[in-house]
Design a protein around this motif. Structure first.
Motif, PDB file in Angstrom:
ATOM      1  N   ILE A  30       0.854  -1.190   0.000  1.00  0.00           N
ATOM      2  CA  ILE A  30       0.000   0.000   0.000  1.00  0.00           C
ATOM      3  C   ILE A  30       0.892   1.243   0.000  1.00  0.00           C
ATOM      4  O   ILE A  30       1.920   1.296   0.675  1.00  0.00           O
ATOM      5  N   ALA A  31       0.470   2.226  -0.791  1.00  0.00           N
ATOM      6  CA  ALA A  31       1.171   3.512  -0.835  1.00  0.00           C
ATOM      7  C   ALA A  31       0.191   4.595  -0.417  1.00  0.00           C
ATOM      8  O   ALA A  31      -0.975   4.569  -0.811  1.00  0.00           O
ATOM      9  N   ARG A  32       0.697   5.531   0.382  1.00  0.00           N
ATOM     10  CA  ARG A  32      -0.122   6.656   0.822  1.00  0.00           C
ATOM     11  C   ARG A  32       0.544   7.953   0.399  1.00  0.00           C
ATOM     12  O   ARG A  32       1.761   8.053   0.351  1.00  0.00           O
ATOM     13  N   ILE A  33      -0.278   8.932   0.128  1.00  0.00           N
ATOM     14  CA  ILE A  33       0.202  10.263  -0.230  1.00  0.00           C
ATOM     15  C   ILE A  33      -0.621  11.273   0.551  1.00  0.00           C
ATOM     16  O   ILE A  33      -1.850  11.170   0.608  1.00  0.00           O
ATOM     17  N   TYR A  34       0.055  12.234   1.138  1.00  0.00           N
ATOM     18  CA  TYR A  34      -0.601  13.377   1.764  1.00  0.00           C
ATOM     19  C   TYR A  34      -0.326  14.571   0.871  1.00  0.00           C
ATOM     20  O   TYR A  34       0.814  14.815   0.494  1.00  0.00           O
ATOM     21  N   VAL A  35      -1.366  15.317   0.532  1.00  0.00           N
ATOM     22  CA  VAL A  35      -1.198  16.487  -0.327  1.00  0.00           C
ATOM     23  C   VAL A  35      -2.102  17.607   0.174  1.00  0.00           C
ATOM     24  O   VAL A  35      -3.215  17.352   0.633  1.00  0.00           O
ATOM     25  N   TYR A  36      -1.596  18.823   0.120  1.00  0.00           N
ATOM     26  CA  TYR A  36      -2.400  19.965   0.555  1.00  0.00           C
ATOM     27  C   TYR A  36      -3.501  20.252  -0.457  1.00  0.00           C
ATOM     28  O   TYR A  36      -3.305  20.129  -1.666  1.00  0.00           O
ATOM     29  N   SER A  37      -4.643  20.662   0.050  1.00  0.00           N
ATOM     30  CA  SER A  37      -5.828  20.868  -0.789  1.00  0.00           C
ATOM     31  C   SER A  37      -5.654  21.995  -1.801  1.00  0.00           C
ATOM     32  O   SER A  37      -6.389  22.038  -2.788  1.00  0.00           O
ATOM     33  N   ASN A  38      -4.682  22.863  -1.609  1.00  0.00           N
ATOM     34  CA  ASN A  38      -4.459  23.942  -2.577  1.00  0.00           C
ATOM     35  C   ASN A  38      -3.468  23.558  -3.670  1.00  0.00           C
ATOM     36  O   ASN A  38      -3.160  24.356  -4.538  1.00  0.00           O
ATOM     37  N   ASN A  39      -2.994  22.312  -3.660  1.00  0.00           N
ATOM     38  CA  ASN A  39      -2.037  21.831  -4.661  1.00  0.00           C
ATOM     39  C   ASN A  39      -2.803  21.056  -5.739  1.00  0.00           C
ATOM     40  O   ASN A  39      -2.782  19.830  -5.797  1.00  0.00           O
ATOM     41  N   LYS A  40      -3.496  21.798  -6.584  1.00  0.00           N
ATOM     42  CA  LYS A  40      -4.387  21.195  -7.590  1.00  0.00           C
ATOM     43  C   LYS A  40      -3.643  20.297  -8.580  1.00  0.00           C
ATOM     44  O   LYS A  40      -4.149  19.244  -8.972  1.00  0.00           O
ATOM     45  N   ALA A  41      -2.434  20.678  -8.982  1.00  0.00           N
ATOM     46  CA  ALA A  41      -1.681  19.860  -9.939  1.00  0.00           C
ATOM     47  C   ALA A  41      -1.384  18.486  -9.357  1.00  0.00           C
ATOM     48  O   ALA A  41      -1.553  17.462 -10.038  1.00  0.00           O
ATOM     49  N   SER A  42      -0.968  18.434  -8.098  1.00  0.00           N
ATOM     50  CA  SER A  42      -0.680  17.138  -7.475  1.00  0.00           C
ATOM     51  C   SER A  42      -1.943  16.314  -7.281  1.00  0.00           C
ATOM     52  O   SER A  42      -1.931  15.098  -7.488  1.00  0.00           O
ATOM     53  N   ILE A  43      -3.020  16.953  -6.900  1.00  0.00           N
ATOM     54  CA  ILE A  43      -4.289  16.226  -6.718  1.00  0.00           C
ATOM     55  C   ILE A  43      -4.721  15.595  -8.034  1.00  0.00           C
ATOM     56  O   ILE A  43      -5.110  14.417  -8.072  1.00  0.00           O
ATOM     57  N   ASN A  44      -4.647  16.339  -9.121  1.00  0.00           N
ATOM     58  CA  ASN A  44      -5.026  15.798 -10.437  1.00  0.00           C
ATOM     59  C   ASN A  44      -4.122  14.635 -10.825  1.00  0.00           C
ATOM     60  O   ASN A  44      -4.589  13.614 -11.346  1.00  0.00           O
ATOM     61  N   VAL A 102      -6.940   6.637  -4.232  1.00  0.00           N
ATOM     62  CA  VAL A 102      -8.276   6.853  -3.705  1.00  0.00           C
ATOM     63  C   VAL A 102      -8.191   7.819  -2.522  1.00  0.00           C
ATOM     64  O   VAL A 102      -7.324   7.663  -1.651  1.00  0.00           O
ATOM     65  N   HIS A 103      -9.094   8.797  -2.495  1.00  0.00           N
ATOM     66  CA  HIS A 103      -9.153   9.715  -1.356  1.00  0.00           C
ATOM     67  C   HIS A 103      -9.596   8.934  -0.126  1.00  0.00           C
ATOM     68  O   HIS A 103     -10.640   8.291  -0.129  1.00  0.00           O
ATOM     69  N   ALA A 104      -8.782   8.975   0.921  1.00  0.00           N
ATOM     70  CA  ALA A 104      -9.043   8.155   2.098  1.00  0.00           C
ATOM     71  C   ALA A 104      -9.392   8.973   3.337  1.00  0.00           C
ATOM     72  O   ALA A 104      -9.836   8.411   4.328  1.00  0.00           O
ATOM     73  N   GLY A 105      -9.182  10.278   3.274  1.00  0.00           N
ATOM     74  CA  GLY A 105      -9.511  11.090   4.441  1.00  0.00           C
ATOM     75  C   GLY A 105      -8.965  12.498   4.298  1.00  0.00           C
ATOM     76  O   GLY A 105      -8.189  12.801   3.395  1.00  0.00           O
ATOM     77  N   THR A 106      -9.378  13.342   5.237  1.00  0.00           N
ATOM     78  CA  THR A 106      -8.977  14.750   5.208  1.00  0.00           C
ATOM     79  C   THR A 106      -8.699  15.228   6.624  1.00  0.00           C
ATOM     80  O   THR A 106      -9.494  14.965   7.533  1.00  0.00           O
ATOM     81  N   ASP A 120      -5.275  18.934   4.631  1.00  0.00           N
ATOM     82  CA  ASP A 120      -4.308  17.912   4.259  1.00  0.00           C
ATOM     83  C   ASP A 120      -5.116  16.703   3.791  1.00  0.00           C
ATOM     84  O   ASP A 120      -5.860  16.097   4.579  1.00  0.00           O
ATOM     85  N   LEU A 121      -5.023  16.394   2.509  1.00  0.00           N
ATOM     86  CA  LEU A 121      -5.782  15.291   1.924  1.00  0.00           C
ATOM     87  C   LEU A 121      -4.940  14.027   1.937  1.00  0.00           C
ATOM     88  O   LEU A 121      -3.754  14.057   1.616  1.00  0.00           O
ATOM     89  N   ILE A 122      -5.570  12.918   2.274  1.00  0.00           N
ATOM     90  CA  ILE A 122      -4.881  11.635   2.356  1.00  0.00           C
ATOM     91  C   ILE A 122      -5.423  10.735   1.246  1.00  0.00           C
ATOM     92  O   ILE A 122      -6.645  10.568   1.103  1.00  0.00           O
ATOM     93  N   PHE A 123      -4.506  10.195   0.448  1.00  0.00           N
ATOM     94  CA  PHE A 123      -4.858   9.275  -0.631  1.00  0.00           C
ATOM     95  C   PHE A 123      -4.088   7.977  -0.426  1.00  0.00           C
ATOM     96  O   PHE A 123      -3.015   7.965   0.178  1.00  0.00           O
ATOM     97  N   HIS A 124      -4.649   6.863  -0.946  1.00  0.00           N
ATOM     98  CA  HIS A 124      -3.924   5.599  -0.889  1.00  0.00           C
ATOM     99  C   HIS A 124      -4.166   4.796  -2.166  1.00  0.00           C
ATOM    100  O   HIS A 124      -5.112   5.051  -2.909  1.00  0.00           O
TER     101      HIS A 124
END
Length: 167
Positions: free
Chosen positions: A116-130, A138-142, A158-162
């Motif tokens: 499993i891989a997880r990524i935390y990204v700030y909600s204002n970082n639209k390029a990384s979110i895309n 998959v968005h796993a939490g905020t 802080d958005l959490i994806f996995h």
């Protein structure tokens, strides 16, 4: 631009440090900008708890264009999980390089027992979110209102994806 993917090597240290200095000058908010010396970067080479991969130019002078690092704890209970970080040189942004290197790195990490891989990204970082969504994370939490942006006065989450790798 011709490049290839591989684990980082000691010969990459100067180029990686140059990339980190550019990111610091941009005031990028990412884990790579926490490094304070080339020795810190050297500690990533051949480190099973810091699985670090690069896109490197094929032509001299060889340059690291992009980095993807999977940080993990080496305990029996935790070595299956990595927290990803990625950084791309400004000259290579928007080319899909980070996505391609991330896919390569995830396949290599899977061979190292990562499931499993997880990524935390700030909600204002639209390029990384895309980019993360295109990689089927998959968005796993905020974490709401993680901090306040001093420039805008807005709260940033802080958005959490996995992504599960053992499918």
């Amino acid at each position: 631009m011709n490049y290839y993917f591989r684990r980082i090597k000691s010969l990459d240290i100067d180029s990686i440090w140059s990339l980190i200095e550019r990111l610091k000058a941009e005031k990028a908010e990412m884990s790579f900008t926490d490094y304070t010396s080339k020795e810190d970067i050297m500690n990533l080479v051949d480190n099973p708890s810091q699985l670090t991969y690069a896109a490197v130019t094929k032509e001299e002078p060889f340059r690291v264009l992009c980095l993807v690092k999977g940080r993990r704890k080496m305990s029996i209970e935790r070595s299956h999980c990595v927290f990803l970080s990625a950084a791309t040189h400004p000259d290579a942004r928007g080319s899909g390089l980070a996505a391609n290197l991330t896919n390569f790195a995830l396949n290599q990490m899977k061979n190292e027992g990562v499931t499993i891989a997880r990524i935390y990204v700030y909600s204002n970082n639209k390029a990384s979110i895309n980019a993360i969504k295109k990689l089927d994370f998959v968005h796993a939490g905020t974490v709401l209102r993680h901090y306040m942006d001093p420039l805008t006065g807005d709260y940033v989450d802080d958005l959490i994806f996995h992504k599960i790798l053992d499918d």
